[in-house]
Structures are given as structure tokens and as C-alpha cells.
Design a protein around this motif. Structure first.
Motif, PDB file in Angstrom:
ATOM      1  N   HIS A 179      -1.324  44.082   7.373  1.00 49.07           N
ATOM      2  CA  HIS A 179      -1.419  45.311   8.354  1.00 49.07           C
ATOM      3  C   HIS A 179      -3.030  45.626   8.336  1.00 49.07           C
ATOM      4  O   HIS A 179      -3.594  45.830   7.061  1.00 49.07           O
ATOM      5  CB  HIS A 179      -0.604  46.589   7.729  1.00 49.07           C
ATOM      6  CG  HIS A 179      -0.510  47.756   8.661  1.00 49.07           C
ATOM      7  ND1 HIS A 179       0.534  47.594   9.740  1.00 49.07           N
ATOM      8  CD2 HIS A 179      -1.017  48.835   8.735  1.00 49.07           C
ATOM      9  CE1 HIS A 179       0.224  48.428  10.542  1.00 49.07           C
ATOM     10  NE2 HIS A 179      -0.351  49.267  10.017  1.00 49.07           N
TER      11      HIS A 179
ATOM     12  N   GLU B 236      -5.745  48.022  10.396  1.00 49.24           N
ATOM     13  CA  GLU B 236      -6.108  49.139  11.189  1.00 49.24           C
ATOM     14  C   GLU B 236      -7.323  49.680  11.425  1.00 49.24           C
ATOM     15  O   GLU B 236      -8.092  49.474  10.358  1.00 49.24           O
ATOM     16  CB  GLU B 236      -5.154  50.323  10.632  1.00 49.24           C
ATOM     17  CG  GLU B 236      -4.013  51.040  11.653  1.00 49.24           C
ATOM     18  CD  GLU B 236      -3.306  51.737  10.904  1.00 49.24           C
ATOM     19  OE1 GLU B 236      -3.701  53.001  10.922  1.00 49.24           O
ATOM     20  OE2 GLU B 236      -2.105  51.820  10.217  1.00 49.24           O
TER      21      GLU B 236
ATOM     22  N   HIS C 161      -9.575  52.680  13.403  1.00 47.79           N
ATOM     23  CA  HIS C 161      -9.631  53.946  13.954  1.00 47.79           C
ATOM     24  C   HIS C 161     -11.140  54.349  14.473  1.00 47.79           C
ATOM     25  O   HIS C 161     -11.962  54.175  13.557  1.00 47.79           O
ATOM     26  CB  HIS C 161      -8.881  55.012  13.342  1.00 47.79           C
ATOM     27  CG  HIS C 161      -7.455  54.805  13.252  1.00 47.79           C
ATOM     28  ND1 HIS C 161      -6.492  54.953  14.342  1.00 47.79           N
ATOM     29  CD2 HIS C 161      -6.625  54.397  12.207  1.00 47.79           C
ATOM     30  CE1 HIS C 161      -5.277  54.649  13.965  1.00 47.79           C
ATOM     31  NE2 HIS C 161      -5.360  54.311  12.799  1.00 47.79           N
TER      32      HIS C 161
END
Lengths: 304, 668
Positions: free
Chosen positions: B598, B600, B602
Motif C-alpha cells: 500500500h 499513498e 497526499h
């Protein structure tokens, strides 16, 4: 005589890429193909049937047409010395830049339409470079607006005259910036190599991997047209007003020829930049055009 | 007029709260249309050259309230009404799934009507006190609409963020109005003009700045923009469309109204607005480009477009400051037209993304793809709005940007303005390029290619009732794009307010310029059609083969191999890294046989981090030190009371003692 520039640009577009290729072959000591070979390739593509990807939608079929149409539209704005272009109004160069952007928009989404990661990569790069190159063009046109007091292609090129040393400097710098803008917009060296064989290092070529047949022919011809169009803008710097057509047409032809040879020479002797150096290279031209703007400010004494 | 609209609003407010939940939406639509019809009637009458003025008695508190509408009010009323109607038509369909929660629906539609009433009122009212009341009603009703899905923590947080920031805006406005009141004794708007004439240049500039900050918070100029990207994604789509399209325009209206009321200092104000707008437009689009959330991306684009409108206002103000009517006309006309244009394409974008959300239940761009096959209408509408927002011909965004460019180049060409103006040209060009990047990404990743989750068969196109308001908006986008001279003609009245000359030769030249542009745009459309026809006839006799996308020799291509939104903007994100905050959690492959990972990324607004989050965090930390006081036991609270009383008695005593002692020492 408003159609003169249109006719001349259409004529030039037939030979332009041929001259580039010929220059490259002579400089590398090869015999090379004839000047008309690129046009023959395009005609062959136009006659072929097409293969479309199952992933694609109407966008993919529409994009090449829009691309060519926008370039044809943009050409209508280019003046020829004293003669205006087919269409001319105040601020027409804004229209010119935005109509070209419309074509780019469609080419980018068409590349994304295929769902291929390679074409996405090309699309991403094309979007970035065309974004970076935009300000340079507008600052340049702003400088000319300041210099001449006109806000249209025809007005600017009609009033442009070389009086002092600074104005010669500005003219040379401006031609330089326009040549580079043309190289970047046409995806040529040193930003993009049209002859590269590795998809990972392509920009424009990888975007049109899935185009074939008639559509590919349209795109290839659009590239030629784009070259001739930028060549015509550069030629306009040298078509000082007052000259009769039997002077200006040879000057136009000579400038286009020199431009093509320059492109061929650059491509023979330089290598492509690393991808991550391209933005810096393109941004450099924004600063050069800011320099031009400052030069004009100095010349006109209008620093406020 | 005010009376009729009030009666309509009160009637439909009562009706909405009394009927069954399946009829509430219909009544809200009816109410909006009725009150829009009443105010539009008046606005059209005003735009044809009349001036509407009426005084109503507001009782002891308000005194006489003047209702007055000139061209500027009329223009904003019309643009508000159009989007308010399309938004409620769309919202009626959008909220169909929520019919079980009758109370929230009542509250929602009630605030919708109230909000429309307040917005209309803001454009009419010339009395500061009543204006502030309506401004507050607008802020509160929007708050209620934003927190429609109040079950979710994020929505509530965004709503409260909005509520606080819009009250900061109200504080500034109140400050400005009280300032005028204390020196003139009147709450009428005309008192502002009197004050400016009496007080001279510097104080009136300061007064303008106070008003400007108040209105800029509402409009979303950088650095007052931080509420916007939170509130827009949290609200239901029709409300986001309304907020972005119409409600933030009330801030633009306020700035323009203040410019009309304060004829001094226009040159300085013009440069100031120009600089702030340059920053807003570039910063807004910069952050928009790197967003993965569809509605957040659109919210940041609102900041960009407010910046473009601001550039127009700045050019206009510089023009009126330098007494160059063409400049003023081009700037103000561009700004006013872009206000309308933005309300159209932005609401259309929010409506379509709402439709995508209802069909796919996600707003994350990277989880979508290939929607054009299942939702052809929505895709087409999104593409149209995307082209318009990028300012590409032949759509409406191009017209207003062209006007602003025309003003800018005219300013440069005249040689009388500061060279700062060239920065505005750079900003507009950069914004255009970035918007192109952003919307090729948004359209390409959401609608084209192959669906990334593989659940494409569950996705369905919206029904005709949901498509109707969108096509209505789209048709106006095309109409403004192809026939700009008509709309420029309408704008003659509002833009003429800013130049003293009124109907002038400059206006005629602007209209004739637009006629040429319109001709060129029509030519472009015809050229594209012609070439497409040629292509079609050429392709007719060919046998067309379909096959898989060329994978450069790789056969087992999967949808997940496609370029994502993040990868599309990666080279750009690397370039602008110094100006954004990027948080990335990266999982590394550790085992021999890789497990699912995973990863990620941002992006966060650096300005928000320093201007809002950091002070709030520090304040919280400081105030947290006093938490021990609030320990919940009654005895302590009684003790606080006793201590307070003791201190309030002791302080005067101590002061007396000190005075006595010092007196004593002096005597000695």
C-alpha cells in the motif's frame, strides 16, 4: 492578397521535413531520401486502412481531425509582411495560441484514450512541456506590443522596424526564441527525438503509437504544417514593410530554407536532453523572453 | 419587489416543511423558479436601461432600507438565478436516495430557498445593517446545506471550518460598515461614498482594504482561500456547484460594489487586486493539478478562476484609475463575463462529477476510468465544460479570457502602465497551460481508457431528468462561445457603470472585435466539421480492423498498468515540490514473495499549513495548558466563582493601598 501567406505556408509545408531529413543525411555523409519522401509517406498513410484499439472511443477518432483543423486555423492568422492574414483582429495571437492548445488538448486525451501506459507517459510530458512553453510566447508578443503599440500579428509585423542596435539584438533574440518554441512544439531535438526507438524516451511519437492509416497521415501532415507555420512567423521578422512581393517571396523562401537547415543541423550535432532537464531548458526561454521585454522597456524608456 | 420575493420565499418555506418528503424537492424547485422569475423580471428591466429603486420601512432597528438595483446587481441576479434553478433541478434528482430522512430534507431545501432569497437580497439592498443580516443568513444557510451528510466527521469538520471563516469575513465587513457609520451616522451604502469624499485618499484606501479582506474571504482569493477546498468536496454536488458557481461570486460583487462606491485610489487598488489575483490564479491551479479527488480538484480550480476574474477587475480598475476607457471596459467586461462563465462551467463540472459519484461511489480519480462507454452523455458534458474551463475556443471561457488578455495587451501596448502587467500575462498563460494539463488528466483518467476497478458493468448513465439541467447549462456555454457579441451587448450597462463616459466608441470597438472573434470561432467549428466529413468519406470504403492497444510487445496488459492521475502529473509535481507539502507513505518490498503493498501520496497546501494550521495548533497547545481548570467537579466551579469575586473586590483595595503607600513615601 490576404491568402498569400496561407498559400505560401501550404506550399512550404510540402518540402519542409524533406529538407530537414536531407540536411541530416548530407551532414552524416549519407545519400538520403529525396526531398518529397516525407510527403510520399504521408500520402501512403492516407491511402491505407486503419486499425483501432478496442479501448478507444470517439475521442480517438476525432482528435487527429481537430489537431489538423486547429493548425490550419492558426495559419489563417499569420500575416505576410504588409499583407494581413486571412483573419486579423486585435489580440489575434491570443486566439492563435489558444486554438493550438485546443488541438493539443485533443491529442493528449486521445493518447489517454488508448489506455496504454506508454501513451499516458507521452501525454503527460507533452502537457508539461506545452504548459511551460506558453508563457515565453505570450511575453514575447507582449514585448512586441509594447515596442510597436499594436496588439495583432499584422499590426506588430507591419510596424516592426530595425532602428537601433538594441532592436537588432531583440530581433535576433526573438528569432532564437521562436526557433526554439517551434522545436519544442514540434517535438524535435533537443527536447524530443523523433527518431528514437525506445518508447520510454519518446514524447510526441509515443502519443501516436496507436494511430494508423488516414489518421496517422493527418497527424504527420499537421506536423509539417506546424513547422511551416512557425517558419512563416520567423520570416515575418525579416519581411520589412515596403518591400514588393518579388522581394518578399524570395526572402520568405530563404528564411524557411535556412530554418529547415538549422533544424537539420541541430539534429545532426546535438543529443536529446535527459527528460528531467527538459523543464529547465524550456523555462530558460521564458527568462530570455523576459530579457527581451526588459530590452524593449529600456528602448522605449517606459520603465514604470 | 422585495415584498413579493419575501412572500414567495416564506410561502414555499412553510410549504416545504409541511408536505411529505417526496414532494419537498418539487416544491423547492417551484419556489426557486418563482422567486427567480420575480427577480429576473426586475433585472431584465434594469438591464434595458432603467433603474429600480424602492424604500421599505425596516422599523426602529433598520430605519429606511433602500432597495436599489443597477446594471451590476441585475447581472449578478441573473447569473445567480440561472445556476440556482439548474442546481435545484439537478439536486432534486441527486437527493432522491435520501427520501427516508425527512427532517434533513426539510432543512436542506428550506436553507436552499432561504439562501436564494438572501443572495437575491444582497444584490438589491443598499443598507449596511440589512446587508449584514442577509450575509449572515447566506452564510448559515450554506453551512446547513454543506453538512447535509452530517453523519460523516469530515463533512462536519469542513462545515465548521467554513462557518468560522465566513464569520471572519463578516467581522471585517462589520468593521468597515461601523467605521463608516461612526463618521457619517448612516448605514446607507451612499454614506460610504460621502465618507470617501470627506476623508481623502489614505483613509478610504484603508477602508477599502478592510472591505476587500471581508469580501475576499468569501470569494476565495489566496491567502483567504483555505475554507474552499474543504467545503466544496464535503457538500452534496448540487450545493458544490451552487457554492462554486454563485455563492463565492457574492464576494466578487462586493468588491465591485465597493469599487463603484469609492471612486478614489482606483490605480493603487487595481495594482493591488492584480497582484493578489496573479498569486491566486497560479497558486490555485498549481494545487488543483496535483489533486486526486475530483471535487477537491474542482474546488482549487475555483480559486484559479476567482484569480482570473480578479485579474480582470484589476485591469479594469487600473483603466479607470488612468482614465483609459478601453482598458476599463475590457477589464470589467472580462471579469463580469468570466463570473457568469465560471458559474456555468463550474456548476456543470460539479454536476457531472456528482453523477459520476452516484454511479461509482468514489471521487478518487485513480479508481475510475473508461466511463465514456457507460456514460456517454456525462462524458460529453464533462469534456465540454473542461474545454470551457481551460479557456479553449470555441467555448465561453475563451471569450472572457480573451477580453482580459485584450485589456492586458492594450495596457502593455499603451506604455502607460507598470510592467507588473506583463506578470499578469504570464500568470494567465501559465494558468491556461496548467488548466489544460489538469483537465486532460481529469477527463482522460476518469472517462477514457479502461476501468481500473473492473466493475464497469454496474455503472449506468444518469436519467434524462438529471441530464436536462446539465444540457441547459451546456447550451448556454456554447451560446456564449459562438455568439459573444450578444452577451457583450448586455454587459454594456453594468460595465458602463465603471467608466464615466457611458456608451462610448470604445464599447463599439469592443463589440466589433467580438464579432470578428465570433466569426473566427464559427470558422473553426466549420473547419473541424469539414475535415471530419472529409475523413469520414475517405474512411468509408476502407475495412476497419480493431485490435488490442499496442503494448510494445507486452501481451498481458491489465487495467492497473494504465497511467494514473498521479503518474500523469508526476513530472510536474517534482517541478513544483518546493511550493507544496507532500506526505508519502511508502511500503517497501521485504519478503522474497511480495505481499500486496500500500503506497499513498497526499499533497497539502503549504500556505494553509502556515497560515491556518500552525497558528491553530499553537493556540490549541497554549489553551490546552488550562484544561485542568475544567475538571467537571462542581465544587471547583464554585471555588472559581468565589476566587473571582474575591479578586474583583481585592484589586481596587490593593490599588488603594498602593496609592496610599506611594503617597506616604512621597510625603516622607
Amino acid at each position: 492578397m490576404r491568402v498569400l501567406s496561407l498559400v505560401l505556408i501550404l506550399l512550404t509545408s510540402l518540402f519542409f521535413t524533406g529538407i530537414i531529413i536531407r540536411t541530416k543525411s548530407i551532414l552524416s555523409g549519407r545519400k538520403g531520401p529525396g526531398i518529397m519522401q516525407p510527403m510520399k509517406d504521408i500520402l501512403r498513410s492516407l491511402r491505407k486502412s486503419s486499425v483501432f484499439s478496442e479501448t478507444t472511443s470517439l475521442i480517438f477518432q476525432l482528435a487527429p481531425t481537430v489537431y489538423l483543423a486547429t493548425i490550419l486555423m492558426a495559419i489563417l492568422f499569420i500575416p505576410f509582411g504588409n499583407d494581413k492574414g486571412v483573419i486579423s483582429f486585435n489580440g489575434d495571437f491570443v486566439f492563435f495560441a489558444y486554438v493550438l492548445a485546443l488541438g493539443k488538448f485533443f491529442m493528449i486525451i486521445a493518447a489517454l484514450d488508448t489506455g496504454s501506459s506508454f501513451e499516458g507517459m507521452g501525454a503527460s510530458r507533452e502537457a508539461l512541456y506545452s504548459m511551460l512553453v506558453e508563457p515565453a510566447f505570450f511575453i514575447l508578443m507582449g514585448s512586441f506590443a509594447l515596442l510597436t503599440g499594436y496588439t495583432s500579428f499584422a499590426g506588430i509585423f507591419g510596424a516592426l522596424h530595425f532602428g537601433s542596435y538594441i532592436s537588432y539584438g531583440i530581433g535576433i533574440l526573438a528569432s532564437f526564441v521562436f526557433i526554439t518554441i517551434a522545436l519544442i512544439e514540434n517535438s524535435r531535438l533537443p527536447v524530443d527525438d523523433p527518431k528514437t526507438h525506445l518508447e520510454l524516451t519518446m514524447v510526441h511519437e509515443v502519443m501516436i503509437l496507436d494511430n494508423s492509416g488516414f489518421d496517422l497521415g493527418l497527424i504527420l501532415y499537421a506536423t509539417n504544417l506546424k513547422f511551416a507555420m512557425y517558419g512563416a512567423i520567423i520570416a515575418n521578422f525579416f519581411l520589412t514593410p515596403g518591400y514588393e512581393w518579388y522581394y518578399s517571396i524570395p526572402i520568405f523562401t530563404a528564411v524557411q530554407l535556412v530554418f529547415a537547415v538549422i533544424v537539420g543541423t541541430i539534429e545532426s550535432f546535438s543529443a536529446r536532453f535527459r527528460m528531467n532537464h527538459n523543464p529547465q531548458f524550456i523555462l530558460m526561454f521564458t527568462s530570455i523572453s523576459l530579457l527581451i521585454f526588459l530590452g524593449v522597456l529600456l528602448m522605449t524608456g517606459k520603465i514604470i | 419587489m422585495g415584498f413579493i420575493i419575501s412572500i414567495i420565499t416564506i410561502f414555499f418555506l412553510l410549504a416545504v416543511s409541511l408536505v411529505k418528503s417526496e414532494h419537498k424537492a418539487t416544491l423547492a424547485v417551484l419556489g426557486t423558479i418563482c422567486s427567480a422569475a420575480a427577480s429576473s423580471w426586475d433585472a431584465i428591466w434594469v438591464l434595458s436601461g432603467n433603474i429600480y429603486e424602492e424604500a421599505i420601512n425596516g422599523g426602529l432597528v433598520f430605519g429606511n432600507i433602500t432597495l436599489r438595483s443597477d446594471g451590476l446587481s441585475a447581472w449578478f441576479i441573473l447569473l445567480t438565478n440561472f445556476t440556482a434553478i439548474t442546481a435545484i433541478l439537478y439536486g432534486k434528482q441527486y437527493l432522491k436516495h435520501y427520501q427516508s430522512s425527512s427532517a434533513s430534507l426539510t432543512l436542506h431545501f428550506g436553507s436552499y430557498l432561504l439562501n436564494h432569497f438572501a443572495l437575491t437580497g444582497i444584490y438589491f439592498i443598499q443598507n449596511a445593517l440589512a446587508f449584514l443580516c442577509l450575509w449572515e443568513i447566506m452564510a448559515l444557510s450554506v453551512f446547513i446545506m454543506v453538512i447535509f451528510e452530517h453523519g460523516r466527521m469530515e463533512t462536519l469538520k469542513a462545515g465548521i471550518n467554513y462557518l468560522i471563516q465566513s464569520h471572519i469575513s463578516i467581522i471585517f465587513l462589520t468593521l468597515g460598515f461601523i467605521w463608516v457609520y461612526t463618521s457619517t451616522g448612516s448605514f446607507e451604502f451612499s454614506a460610504i461614498r460621502d465618507y470617501c469624499f470627506a476623508a481623502g485618499k489614505e483613509p478610504s484606501l484603508l477602508l477599502f482594504l478592510v472591505f476587500f479582506i471581508g469580501f475576499a474571504i468569501k470569494a476565495g482569493f489566496v491567502p483567504f482561500h483555505t475554507w474552499l477546498p474543504h467545503a466544496h468536496p464535503a457538500a452534496p454536488s448540487h450545493v458544490s456547484g451552487l457554492m462554486s458557481g454563485v455563492i463565492i461570486k457574492s464576494g466578487i460583487y462586493g468588491i465591485l460594489r465597493m469599487l463603484l462606491l469609492m471612486p478614489e485610489n482606483h490605480l493603487v487598488i487595481g495594482y493591488l487586486i492584480l497582484l493578489i489575483s496573479i498569486v491566486s490564479s497560479v497558486y490555485g491551479v498549481l494545487l488543483a493539478t496535483i489533486q486526486h479527488n475530483m471535487k477537491r480538484l474542482l474546488a482549487y480550480h475555483s480559486i484559479e478562476n476567482i484569480g482570473i476574474i480578479g485579474i480582470g477587475i484589476g485591469v479594469g480598475a487600473i483603466g479607470s484609475g488612468l482614465h483609459m476607457p478601453y482598458l476599463a471596459l475590457a477589464g470589467y467586461t472580462g471579469a463580469l463575463l468570466h463570473s457568469l462563465n465560471h458559474s456555468l462551467f463550474k456548476s456543470l463540472l460539479f454536476f457531472t462529477s456528482g453523477t459520476v459519484y452516484t454511479a461509482t461511489h468514489t471521487l478518487s480519480i485513480d479508481r475510475l476510468g473508461g466511463l465514456i462507454r457507460r456514460m456517454p452523455h456525462t462524458s460529453l458534458l464533462f469534456l465540454l465544460a473542461a474545454l470551457a474551463i481551460c479557456g479553449l475556443p470555441p467555448f465561453n471561457g475563451f471569450i472572457s479570457e480573451f477580453l482580459i488578455y485584450s485589456g492586458l495587451f492594450n495596457a502593455i501596448g499603451s506604455g502607460q502602465t507598470s510592467s507588473v502587467v506583463v506578470l499578469a500575462v504570464v500568470a494567465l498563460a501559465l494558468t491556461g497551460g496548467l488548466a489544460l494539463m489538469c483537465f486532460t488528466k481529469a477527463f482522460g483518467i476518469i472517462f477514457l481508457g479502461v476501468n481500473r476497478t473492473g466493475k464497469i458493468t454496474l455503472i449506468h448513465e444518469a436519467g434524462p431528468a438529471m441530464l436536462f439541467p446539465k444540457y441547459l447549462t451546456a447550451s448556454l456555454i456554447v451560446a456564449i462561445g459562438l455568439l459573444p457579441q450578444l452577451f457583450i451587448g448586455i454587459l454594456q450597462n453594468p460595465a458602463g457603470l465603471f467608466t464615466s463616459t457611458g456608451v462610448s466608441p470604445e464599447y463599439a470597438s469592443l463589440v466589433s472585435l467580438m464579432q470578428k472573434v465570433s466569426l473566427a470561432l464559427t470558422g473553426l467549428v466549420l473547419l473541424i466539421l469539414l475535415l471530419y466529413l472529409v475523413r469520414k468519406t475517405a474512411m468509408r470504403r476502407r475495412d476497419l480492423v480493431t485490435g488490442p492497444t499496442w503494448g510494445c510487445g507486452y501481451k498481458n496488459s491489465s487495467p492497473r498498468l494504465q497511467y494514473t492521475a498521479s503518474s500523469f502529473v508526476r513530472p510536474f509535481a517534482v517541478l513544483v515540490k518546493p511550493w507544496i507539502t507532500m506526505s508519502r507513505t511508502k511500503a517497501e518490498i521485504r519478503t522474497i514473495i511480495p505481499q500486496p503493498l500500500h503506497d499513498e501520496t497526499h499533497f497539502y497546501d503549504k500556505l494553509e499549513n502556515t497560515l491556518v494550521d500552525w497558528p491553530v495548533r499553537n493556540l490549541k497547545g497554549f489553551l490546552g495548558k488550562f484544561k485542568f481548570l475544567q475538571n467537571g467537579s462542581v465544587q471547583f466551579y464554585v471555588l472559581y466563582g468565589v476566587v473571582f469575586i474575591a479578586i474583583s473586590i481585592a484589586i481596587p483595595l490593593i490599588i488603594n493601598v498602593i496609592q496610599y503607600l506611594s503617597h506616604l513615601i512621597k510625603q516622607l
